[in-house]
Design a protein around this motif. Sequence first.
Motif, PDB file in Angstrom:
ATOM      1  N   GLN A  56       0.889  -1.442   0.092  1.00 26.67           N
ATOM      2  CA  GLN A  56      -0.046  -0.087  -0.147  1.00 26.67           C
ATOM      3  C   GLN A  56       0.833   1.373   0.249  1.00 26.67           C
ATOM      4  O   GLN A  56       1.675   1.277   0.959  1.00 26.67           O
ATOM      5  CB  GLN A  56      -0.862  -0.040   1.249  1.00 26.67           C
ATOM      6  CG  GLN A  56      -1.969  -1.125   1.041  1.00 26.67           C
ATOM      7  CD  GLN A  56      -2.896  -0.830   2.423  1.00 26.67           C
ATOM      8  OE1 GLN A  56      -2.587  -0.301   3.532  1.00 26.67           O
ATOM      9  NE2 GLN A  56      -4.047  -1.700   2.302  1.00 26.67           N
ATOM     10  N   SER A  57       0.507   2.014  -0.816  1.00 25.41           N
ATOM     11  CA  SER A  57       1.368   3.455  -0.787  1.00 25.41           C
ATOM     12  C   SER A  57       1.066   4.332   0.032  1.00 25.41           C
ATOM     13  O   SER A  57       1.735   5.474   0.514  1.00 25.41           O
ATOM     14  CB  SER A  57       1.185   4.192  -2.450  1.00 25.41           C
ATOM     15  OG  SER A  57      -0.351   4.539  -2.366  1.00 25.41           O
ATOM     16  N   ASN A  63       1.981   5.150 -10.079  1.00 27.07           N
ATOM     17  CA  ASN A  63       2.020   5.347 -11.648  1.00 27.07           C
ATOM     18  C   ASN A  63       3.281   4.503 -12.437  1.00 27.07           C
ATOM     19  O   ASN A  63       3.397   4.874 -13.681  1.00 27.07           O
ATOM     20  CB  ASN A  63       2.269   6.970 -11.745  1.00 27.07           C
ATOM     21  CG  ASN A  63       1.016   7.637 -11.547  1.00 27.07           C
ATOM     22  OD1 ASN A  63      -0.119   7.395 -11.644  1.00 27.07           O
ATOM     23  ND2 ASN A  63       1.240   8.795 -10.848  1.00 27.07           N
ATOM     24  N   SER A  64       3.954   3.841 -11.897  1.00 26.34           N
ATOM     25  CA  SER A  64       4.855   3.009 -12.474  1.00 26.34           C
ATOM     26  C   SER A  64       5.081   1.787 -11.926  1.00 26.34           C
ATOM     27  O   SER A  64       4.447   1.321 -10.874  1.00 26.34           O
ATOM     28  CB  SER A  64       6.207   3.806 -12.238  1.00 26.34           C
ATOM     29  OG  SER A  64       6.602   3.973 -10.986  1.00 26.34           O
ATOM     30  N   THR A  89      -2.574  -1.834 -10.889  1.00 23.49           N
ATOM     31  CA  THR A  89      -3.958  -1.494 -11.940  1.00 23.49           C
ATOM     32  C   THR A  89      -3.914  -0.050 -11.844  1.00 23.49           C
ATOM     33  O   THR A  89      -3.598   0.765 -10.693  1.00 23.49           O
ATOM     34  CB  THR A  89      -5.167  -1.874 -11.182  1.00 23.49           C
ATOM     35  OG1 THR A  89      -5.057  -3.571 -11.071  1.00 23.49           O
ATOM     36  CG2 THR A  89      -6.346  -1.763 -11.594  1.00 23.49           C
ATOM     37  N   ALA A  90      -4.197   0.478 -12.972  1.00 18.48           N
ATOM     38  CA  ALA A  90      -4.352   1.763 -13.365  1.00 18.48           C
ATOM     39  C   ALA A  90      -5.066   2.577 -12.363  1.00 18.48           C
ATOM     40  O   ALA A  90      -6.245   2.403 -12.059  1.00 18.48           O
ATOM     41  CB  ALA A  90      -4.665   2.297 -14.612  1.00 18.48           C
ATOM     42  N   GLY A  91      -4.615   3.874 -11.740  1.00 20.54           N
ATOM     43  CA  GLY A  91      -5.289   4.564 -10.632  1.00 20.54           C
ATOM     44  C   GLY A  91      -5.204   4.122  -9.362  1.00 20.54           C
ATOM     45  O   GLY A  91      -5.891   4.781  -8.448  1.00 20.54           O
ATOM     46  N   SER A  92      -4.731   2.816  -9.165  1.00 23.17           N
ATOM     47  CA  SER A  92      -4.641   2.418  -7.841  1.00 23.17           C
ATOM     48  C   SER A  92      -3.343   2.896  -6.913  1.00 23.17           C
ATOM     49  O   SER A  92      -2.470   3.345  -7.324  1.00 23.17           O
ATOM     50  CB  SER A  92      -4.644   1.013  -7.771  1.00 23.17           C
ATOM     51  OG  SER A  92      -3.536   0.429  -8.326  1.00 23.17           O
ATOM     52  N   VAL A 114      10.906   2.509  -9.702  1.00 25.86           N
ATOM     53  CA  VAL A 114      11.855   2.309 -11.065  1.00 25.86           C
ATOM     54  C   VAL A 114      12.911   3.149 -10.639  1.00 25.86           C
ATOM     55  O   VAL A 114      13.902   2.771 -11.385  1.00 25.86           O
ATOM     56  CB  VAL A 114      10.946   3.037 -12.018  1.00 25.86           C
ATOM     57  CG1 VAL A 114       9.693   2.109 -12.465  1.00 25.86           C
ATOM     58  CG2 VAL A 114      10.354   4.268 -12.131  1.00 25.86           C
ATOM     59  N   ASP A 115      13.098   4.049  -9.733  1.00 27.43           N
ATOM     60  CA  ASP A 115      14.429   4.963  -9.394  1.00 27.43           C
ATOM     61  C   ASP A 115      15.048   4.132  -8.529  1.00 27.43           C
ATOM     62  O   ASP A 115      15.970   4.534  -7.905  1.00 27.43           O
ATOM     63  CB  ASP A 115      14.058   6.092  -9.124  1.00 27.43           C
ATOM     64  CG  ASP A 115      13.546   6.878 -10.459  1.00 27.43           C
ATOM     65  OD1 ASP A 115      13.793   6.835 -11.648  1.00 27.43           O
ATOM     66  OD2 ASP A 115      12.397   7.739 -10.225  1.00 27.43           O
ATOM     67  N   ASN A 116      14.807   2.760  -8.168  1.00 28.42           N
ATOM     68  CA  ASN A 116      15.561   2.169  -6.969  1.00 28.42           C
ATOM     69  C   ASN A 116      15.261   2.477  -5.571  1.00 28.42           C
ATOM     70  O   ASN A 116      16.307   2.378  -4.747  1.00 28.42           O
ATOM     71  CB  ASN A 116      17.079   1.836  -7.337  1.00 28.42           C
ATOM     72  CG  ASN A 116      17.329   0.703  -6.654  1.00 28.42           C
ATOM     73  OD1 ASN A 116      16.788  -0.279  -6.956  1.00 28.42           O
ATOM     74  ND2 ASN A 116      18.627   0.675  -6.475  1.00 28.42           N
TER      75      ASN A 116
END
Length: 263
Positions: A56-57, A63-64, A89-92, A114-116
């Motif tokens: 959970q964010s 977005n990635s 999932t998009a938008g989650s 993605v930027d580690n």
Amino acid sequence: MKKLLLSFILLIALSVVTNAQRIYFCANYTEAGEPISPGSLWNIEPSGGFVYVLFQSGGPVINSNLNFHISKLSGNDYVAFDVKSVTPTAGSNWALLDYKFMSEGDYRFIVKDVDNNELAKEYVSIKLKSSTTSSTTTTDNTNSSSTMYYTYSSVKAGTAVDNITGYITNEGSNFKLNKDGSTLCFKVSNAPKTLGTTKLIVDVYKMSSAGKYEFFETLNYNIADLDWTYFKYTIANPGSYKLKVYNGQSVWINDCLITVTKK
């Protein structure tokens, strides 16, 4: 008498705001990305077993892709074991990895963007299922590493809690906001069993204008391991709030919903 003396130290440490990004190991999940039956100890078949790894964010949309870095304890160190990439999932604001464990041991999961950049870290223990174990996940209601331990738990709100009796003053779900904010007391009970932890993690959510609960802040409380405790929380603004209470292993105990309005 010992229990009465210990009740005087129910509130021990100052609460601290932390990041709500978190990893859960769970048996299932809701459509909103909430864990079902989370735990930190799991039993698998000798042929292997799947466990959901839920990230959970804490609110922001993801977005990635995310990378789940898995390490396994070897001696005194965690050694790189596996890496899995997950596309949310998009938008989650959550991401899910259905991971198959093939061997028992102690594992560490680190989620990176993605930027580690490291977003969250959590640990899980995997054991081989014995002939007396009836399911993939541990459901032992005597073990606080499973949410089953808290089957009969409750979180109730009021304006005060008696240190000795546990009586809640003005218990309810609707409260009035004072000029300088309102400090409420939340009693967490797991009687007749103890809470099985010396720490509470509380995620606070506030309802938005769109009618959805959005993450607000995370609090940590150190407690005595009795069958009930309570903590105080000050609310500065009117609104509807959800408090999700976990033990020190991030195992869900219960929720409390309240609404605070102006006088």
